[in-house]
Design an enzyme around this catalytic site. Structure first.
Site, PDB file in Angstrom:
ATOM      1  N   ASP A  54       0.853  -1.948  -0.050  1.00 13.49           N
ATOM      2  CA  ASP A  54       0.046  -0.256  -0.031  1.00 13.49           C
ATOM      3  C   ASP A  54       1.069   1.623   0.112  1.00 13.49           C
ATOM      4  OD1 ASP A  54      -2.052  -1.499   0.557  1.00 13.49           O
ATOM      5  OD2 ASP A  54      -2.490  -1.432   2.327  1.00 13.49           O
ATOM      6  N   GLU A  88       2.955  -1.209   4.863  1.00 11.65           N
ATOM      7  CA  GLU A  88       0.961  -1.624   4.667  1.00 11.65           C
ATOM      8  C   GLU A  88       0.052  -1.074   5.329  1.00 11.65           C
ATOM      9  OE1 GLU A  88      -0.488  -4.115   1.057  1.00 11.65           O
ATOM     10  OE2 GLU A  88       1.740  -4.583   2.246  1.00 11.65           O
ATOM     11  N   LYS A  91      -3.766  -1.406   6.704  1.00  5.49           N
ATOM     12  CA  LYS A  91      -4.942  -2.765   6.528  1.00  5.49           C
ATOM     13  C   LYS A  91      -6.092  -2.214   7.858  1.00  5.49           C
ATOM     14  CE  LYS A  91      -3.312  -4.877   3.716  1.00  5.49           C
ATOM     15  NZ  LYS A  91      -3.299  -5.226   2.088  1.00  5.49           N
TER      16      LYS A  91
END
Length: 295
Positions: free
Chosen positions: A109, A129, A131
């Site tokens: 990401d 990243e 989430k």
């Protein structure tokens, strides 16, 4: 006619670059995000959260360039499986042999920030990243009941977060020859609580989310990525442990969560990302010495 100053021109060019690469959100971008997610609030929130960490990575790169003007950094969004395998083969010819899809790649990401060493080789200094999983707090505040019969306060947690392992493992393979592992996983949502959270519904009823409830918490599904070491901790420097007479190198992801169910803001993420990136540069010191000594 008014003339642009060099700084203003540079800022304009940066704006053009950011807009072309999707780092600036226009009304059309937001409409596309909402439509592409069927106007589902949780899916929209996940995509926005993922995109935010990408924007903060660009800021971190700029900050590193400011702090270390003698070094050259680059940012890229993805990493091909072919390049990962080629790196493994340099370590041992038996590694990195299998590849079925030539175009296979990973796309964290927050992308990947790298630095060029004294010999012209690139080294990863940061991978991030983001989430988001679990919208129970938002649902309770809105008075929304969930479940098959719409009669529950809490939704049983799913397994979507486990997809994060793929990128962690691929970057670990790519960095097998390094003494550090600058992978950060930013978590948010009701499935990643580290403390009980009390939420009041519009009708006044109070609901308590118990952080260690097995149907709600999914942190234990992720701590395999850091060998059960502490979360909200910079684990960038690899740990060497002895086992059965052999020394084993552990590459651990640095897992950070908003334990009270809140949302990550840019400032907090940037502080964590800079700390990890600086750790990478410190551990790369001998390979950057010639450039650093020119300061």
């Amino acid at each position: 006619m008014k003339q642009l100053k060099d700084k203003e021109y540079d800022e304009f060019r940066q704006y053009q670059y950011n807009k072309a690469h999707g780092y600036i959100w226009t009304p059309d971008t937001l409409e596309l995000i909402c439509g592409g997610n069927n106007n589902d609030p949780e899916r929209i929130g996940k995509q926005i959260h993922d995109k935010e960490v990408g924007n903060t990575s660009l800021f971190v790169k700029k900050q590193l360039e400011f702090e270390f003007p003698m070094l050259t950094f680059r940012y890229r969004k993805d990493l091909s499986k072919k390049e990962i395998n080629a790196t493994l083969q340099k370590i041992d010819g038996y590694l990195g042999q299998t590849l079925f899809v030539e175009s296979a790649s990973i796309r964290p990401d927050g992308g990947i920030i790298e630095v060029k060493d004294d010999k012209g080789n690139w080294h990863v200094v940061l991978v991030s990243e983001a989430k988001h999983q679990g919208k129970d707090i938002e649902n309770i505040r809105a008075g929304k009941l969930v479940g098959k019969k719409n009669d529950q306060d809490l939704m049983a947690a799913g397994n979507a977060i486990e997809r994060a392992y793929k990128n962690v493992n691929e970057i670990a393979n790519f960095m097998l020859a390094e003494r550090y592992f600058p992978y950060i996983l930013f978590l948010e949502g009701s499935n990643f609580l580290t403390q009980n959270v009390t939420v009041t519904r519009p009708d006044g009823r109070v609901v308590t989310l118990v952080y260690n409830d097995g149907t709600l918490n999914r942190l234990d599904r992720l701590t395999a990525a850091n060998y059960g070491m502490p979360i909200n901790t910079n684990l960038c420097e690899n740990r060497f442990v002895k086992c059965n007479g052999a020394t084993i190198m552990l590459q651990a992801a640095s897992i950070y969560t908003k334990g009270e169910g809140g949302h990550w803001n840019d400032k907090d993420m940037i502080m964590v990302m800079l700390e990890v990136a600086r750790t990478s540069l410190r551990l790369l010191g001998s390979e950057l010495f010639e450039q650093l000594s020119k300061r």
